[in-house]
Design a protein around this motif. Structure first.
Motif, PDB file in Angstrom:
ATOM      1  N   LEU A  33       0.855  -1.195   0.000  1.00 41.45           N
ATOM      2  CA  LEU A  33       0.000   0.000   0.000  1.00 41.45           C
ATOM      3  C   LEU A  33       0.885   1.238   0.000  1.00 41.45           C
ATOM      4  O   LEU A  33       1.821   1.326   0.800  1.00 41.45           O
ATOM      5  N   PRO A  34       0.603   2.231  -0.849  1.00 46.67           N
ATOM      6  CA  PRO A  34       1.500   3.378  -1.021  1.00 46.67           C
ATOM      7  C   PRO A  34       1.173   4.599  -0.160  1.00 46.67           C
ATOM      8  O   PRO A  34       1.728   5.669  -0.382  1.00 46.67           O
ATOM      9  N   TYR A  35       0.293   4.450   0.832  1.00 45.32           N
ATOM     10  CA  TYR A  35      -0.233   5.622   1.530  1.00 45.32           C
ATOM     11  C   TYR A  35       0.582   5.991   2.759  1.00 45.32           C
ATOM     12  O   TYR A  35       1.105   5.136   3.472  1.00 45.32           O
ATOM     13  N   THR A  36       0.676   7.288   3.016  1.00 46.28           N
ATOM     14  CA  THR A  36       1.347   7.764   4.221  1.00 46.28           C
ATOM     15  C   THR A  36       0.391   7.663   5.408  1.00 46.28           C
ATOM     16  O   THR A  36      -0.833   7.553   5.234  1.00 46.28           O
ATOM     17  N   LYS A  37       0.951   7.722   6.586  1.00 49.72           N
ATOM     18  CA  LYS A  37       0.138   7.682   7.794  1.00 49.72           C
ATOM     19  C   LYS A  37      -0.828   8.862   7.819  1.00 49.72           C
ATOM     20  O   LYS A  37      -1.992   8.731   8.212  1.00 49.72           O
ATOM     21  N   GLU A  38      -0.346  10.019   7.366  1.00 50.13           N
ATOM     22  CA  GLU A  38      -1.176  11.231   7.368  1.00 50.13           C
ATOM     23  C   GLU A  38      -2.348  11.084   6.399  1.00 50.13           C
ATOM     24  O   GLU A  38      -3.470  11.526   6.699  1.00 50.13           O
ATOM     25  N   GLN A  39      -2.115  10.480   5.250  1.00 48.35           N
ATOM     26  CA  GLN A  39      -3.203  10.284   4.285  1.00 48.35           C
ATOM     27  C   GLN A  39      -4.286   9.373   4.859  1.00 48.35           C
ATOM     28  O   GLN A  39      -5.480   9.651   4.710  1.00 48.35           O
ATOM     29  N   VAL A  40      -3.865   8.315   5.522  1.00 49.12           N
ATOM     30  CA  VAL A  40      -4.845   7.403   6.123  1.00 49.12           C
ATOM     31  C   VAL A  40      -5.625   8.117   7.217  1.00 49.12           C
ATOM     32  O   VAL A  40      -6.861   8.006   7.303  1.00 49.12           O
ATOM     33  N   GLN A  41      -4.941   8.882   8.041  1.00 52.69           N
ATOM     34  CA  GLN A  41      -5.613   9.607   9.121  1.00 52.69           C
ATOM     35  C   GLN A  41      -6.604  10.621   8.579  1.00 52.69           C
ATOM     36  O   GLN A  41      -7.686  10.813   9.138  1.00 52.69           O
ATOM     37  N   GLN A  42      -6.258  11.249   7.467  1.00 50.53           N
ATOM     38  CA  GLN A  42      -7.175  12.210   6.853  1.00 50.53           C
ATOM     39  C   GLN A  42      -8.442  11.517   6.355  1.00 50.53           C
ATOM     40  O   GLN A  42      -9.559  12.045   6.510  1.00 50.53           O
ATOM     41  N   GLU A  43      -8.274  10.326   5.771  1.00 52.62           N
ATOM     42  CA  GLU A  43      -9.436   9.588   5.305  1.00 52.62           C
ATOM     43  C   GLU A  43     -10.304   9.123   6.473  1.00 52.62           C
ATOM     44  O   GLU A  43     -11.529   9.143   6.397  1.00 52.62           O
ATOM     45  N   LEU A  44      -9.662   8.718   7.560  1.00 54.46           N
ATOM     46  CA  LEU A  44     -10.414   8.318   8.749  1.00 54.46           C
ATOM     47  C   LEU A  44     -11.195   9.502   9.305  1.00 54.46           C
ATOM     48  O   LEU A  44     -12.364   9.369   9.694  1.00 54.46           O
ATOM     49  N   GLU A  45     -10.567  10.652   9.328  1.00 55.80           N
ATOM     50  CA  GLU A  45     -11.246  11.869   9.818  1.00 55.80           C
ATOM     51  C   GLU A  45     -12.438  12.198   8.928  1.00 55.80           C
ATOM     52  O   GLU A  45     -13.505  12.591   9.417  1.00 55.80           O
ATOM     53  N   ARG A  46     -12.247  12.045   7.604  1.00 54.27           N
ATOM     54  CA  ARG A  46     -13.343  12.313   6.668  1.00 54.27           C
ATOM     55  C   ARG A  46     -14.536  11.407   6.930  1.00 54.27           C
ATOM     56  O   ARG A  46     -15.689  11.802   6.737  1.00 54.27           O
ATOM     57  N   LEU A  47     -14.261  10.194   7.402  1.00 57.20           N
ATOM     58  CA  LEU A  47     -15.322   9.235   7.693  1.00 57.20           C
ATOM     59  C   LEU A  47     -15.867   9.382   9.113  1.00 57.20           C
ATOM     60  O   LEU A  47     -16.747   8.626   9.524  1.00 57.20           O
ATOM     61  N   GLY A  48     -15.314  10.342   9.858  1.00 58.14           N
ATOM     62  CA  GLY A  48     -15.777  10.550  11.229  1.00 58.14           C
ATOM     63  C   GLY A  48     -15.239   9.544  12.207  1.00 58.14           C
ATOM     64  O   GLY A  48     -15.839   9.304  13.266  1.00 58.14           O
ATOM     65  N   LEU A  49     -14.079   8.940  11.889  1.00 55.74           N
ATOM     66  CA  LEU A  49     -13.465   7.935  12.740  1.00 55.74           C
ATOM     67  C   LEU A  49     -12.218   8.504  13.417  1.00 55.74           C
ATOM     68  O   LEU A  49     -11.488   9.295  12.805  1.00 55.74           O
ATOM     69  N   PRO A  50     -11.928   8.135  14.650  1.00 55.49           N
ATOM     70  CA  PRO A  50     -10.756   8.663  15.347  1.00 55.49           C
ATOM     71  C   PRO A  50      -9.451   8.195  14.706  1.00 55.49           C
ATOM     72  O   PRO A  50      -9.362   7.087  14.178  1.00 55.49           O
ATOM     73  N   ALA A  51      -8.450   9.043  14.772  1.00 52.66           N
ATOM     74  CA  ALA A  51      -7.155   8.756  14.133  1.00 52.66           C
ATOM     75  C   ALA A  51      -6.494   7.509  14.716  1.00 52.66           C
ATOM     76  O   ALA A  51      -5.756   6.811  14.030  1.00 52.66           O
ATOM     77  N   GLY A  52      -6.760   7.200  15.982  1.00 56.42           N
ATOM     78  CA  GLY A  52      -6.117   6.066  16.635  1.00 56.42           C
ATOM     79  C   GLY A  52      -6.923   4.785  16.599  1.00 56.42           C
ATOM     80  O   GLY A  52      -6.598   3.833  17.321  1.00 56.42           O
ATOM     81  N   ILE A  53      -7.935   4.714  15.752  1.00 58.73           N
ATOM     82  CA  ILE A  53      -8.791   3.529  15.700  1.00 58.73           C
ATOM     83  C   ILE A  53      -8.026   2.331  15.142  1.00 58.73           C
ATOM     84  O   ILE A  53      -7.096   2.475  14.346  1.00 58.73           O
ATOM     85  N   ARG A  54      -8.407   1.127  15.571  1.00 60.64           N
ATOM     86  CA  ARG A  54      -7.816  -0.112  15.072  1.00 60.64           C
ATOM     87  C   ARG A  54      -8.773  -0.779  14.082  1.00 60.64           C
ATOM     88  O   ARG A  54      -9.984  -0.576  14.138  1.00 60.64           O
ATOM     89  N   GLY A  55      -8.216  -1.625  13.239  1.00 64.97           N
ATOM     90  CA  GLY A  55      -9.018  -2.273  12.207  1.00 64.97           C
ATOM     91  C   GLY A  55     -10.165  -3.091  12.746  1.00 64.97           C
ATOM     92  O   GLY A  55     -11.224  -3.179  12.122  1.00 64.97           O
ATOM     93  N   GLU A  56      -9.991  -3.684  13.917  1.00 66.53           N
ATOM     94  CA  GLU A  56     -11.021  -4.561  14.488  1.00 66.53           C
ATOM     95  C   GLU A  56     -12.308  -3.828  14.825  1.00 66.53           C
ATOM     96  O   GLU A  56     -13.330  -4.458  15.092  1.00 66.53           O
ATOM     97  N   ALA A  57     -12.273  -2.475  14.798  1.00 71.69           N
ATOM     98  CA  ALA A  57     -13.460  -1.692  15.152  1.00 71.69           C
ATOM     99  C   ALA A  57     -14.303  -1.314  13.931  1.00 71.69           C
ATOM    100  O   ALA A  57     -15.441  -0.873  14.076  1.00 71.69           O
ATOM    101  N   LEU A  58     -13.764  -1.498  12.720  1.00 74.36           N
ATOM    102  CA  LEU A  58     -14.463  -1.059  11.513  1.00 74.36           C
ATOM    103  C   LEU A  58     -15.404  -2.128  10.975  1.00 74.36           C
ATOM    104  O   LEU A  58     -15.085  -3.329  10.975  1.00 74.36           O
TER     105      LEU A  58
END
Length: 310
Positions: free
Chosen positions: A247-272
């Protein structure tokens, strides 16, 4: 023709043919009539159905399937079982015995040949070590499926039906639920088999979705995101995806997408949920230059008004 579900009948066949159990094939023959009845009921087989059976063993379940179905194709990898199957199934003219490895077979061609390309039913007592490759191979092959009813290790069945936030929830849960609706039909103790396995088993029914529960721009990306999310369960989702080599994404890019979805930056995969994973994958697809992805099952159309291809 003698029914094989009785343990004495199974022993007689094994002794007659001097059959040696092969550990590499994970062979455990069902010897419980009540469990067999539950499998046939769960599979919902009718006289209109073509059934693909994977791993018929000595033909115990094949006999019951042949009674219920229009036609059965039984695929067996162990060449030593083929002459036994020819004998135990001699009384049924609607069974074809196929020797081979189901992972190397063109199942779609089988469906075309035996069922005119219409959805088929699959029933199997799967070796535990190869359950996931066989199931994913079926779902990903494009073969038309109606229902897949399988005997698997209890732990694997629990993982298939698990939901977000539970210890059993993971990549297998999401992959199975993307393709099918899982239903646990029965728990099966070790004493229902010969020889007895060291773990409990379960019969799980997977009813194929007629339409996927979520819409994604790139299925491959969705599953890469899911696998990376559970590769190191205790890491945050942003760290897991950033560290994934495919996967070519930076940590910041993933966090931005999580924020866009209304999810906390520190969320784990098991919660989605599956839908949230689809939304995340579609957002990341857009970052990679693919444009905005589908709405992940929301029923909305993309902003430019084009309808989704389904």
């Amino acid at each position: 023709m003698e029914r094989l579900i009785d343990p004495k009948a199974t022993i007689a066949v094994i002794q007659k043919h001097q059959f040696q159990f092969q550990k590499r094939f994970g062979q455990n023959f069902l010897v419980d009539a009540h469990v067999l009845e539950k499998i046939i009921q769960a599979a919902g087989v009718t006289k209109e159905d073509f059934v693909l059976e994977i791993g018929p063993g000595i033909g115990t379940m094949t006999q019951a399937l042949a009674d219920a179905a229009r036609q059965v194709a039984a695929v067996e990898i162990d060449k030593n079982l083929i002459p036994i199957l020819r004998e135990t199934l001699a009384g049924w003219d609607n069974v074809e015995i196929l020797e081979g490895d189901i992972l190397k077979m063109d199942v779609k061609a089988l469906a075309d040949r035996y069922n005119g390309g219409q959805p088929i039913k699959v029933v199997a007592n799967l070796p535990y070590y190869i359950t996931t490759p066989i199931l994913m191979g079926l779902f990903e092959s494009g073969v038309p499926l109606d229902r897949v009813t399988v005997m698997v290790q209890k732990e694997v069945a629990d993982r298939m039906k698990a939901g977000p936030g539970t210890k059993d929830y993971g990549a297998l849960s999401l992959a199975v639920q993307y393709y099918a609706e899982p239903y646990l039909a029965a728990n099966v103790p070790p004493n229902c088999f010969m020889p007895r396995p060291s773990v409990g088993s379960a019969v799980i029914c997977l009813t194929a979705h007629r339409e996927k529960p979520v819409q994604v721009a790139d299925e491959g990306l969705l599953f890469r995101v899911i696998r990376a999310s559970f590769g190191q369960r205790r890491k945050t989702l942003a760290n897991s995806l950033h560290n994934a080599p495919d996967l070519p994404y930076t940590k910041e890019q993933v966090q931005q997408e999580l924020e866009r979805l209304g999810l906390p930056a520190g969320i784990r995969g098991e919660a989605l949920t599956l839908q949230q994973f689809a939304q995340l994958a579609n957002g990341l697809y857009g970052l990679a230059g693919g444009g905005p992805g589908p709405s992940a099952g929301t029923g909305e159309e993309p902003a430019d008004g084009r309808k989704e291809r389904r």
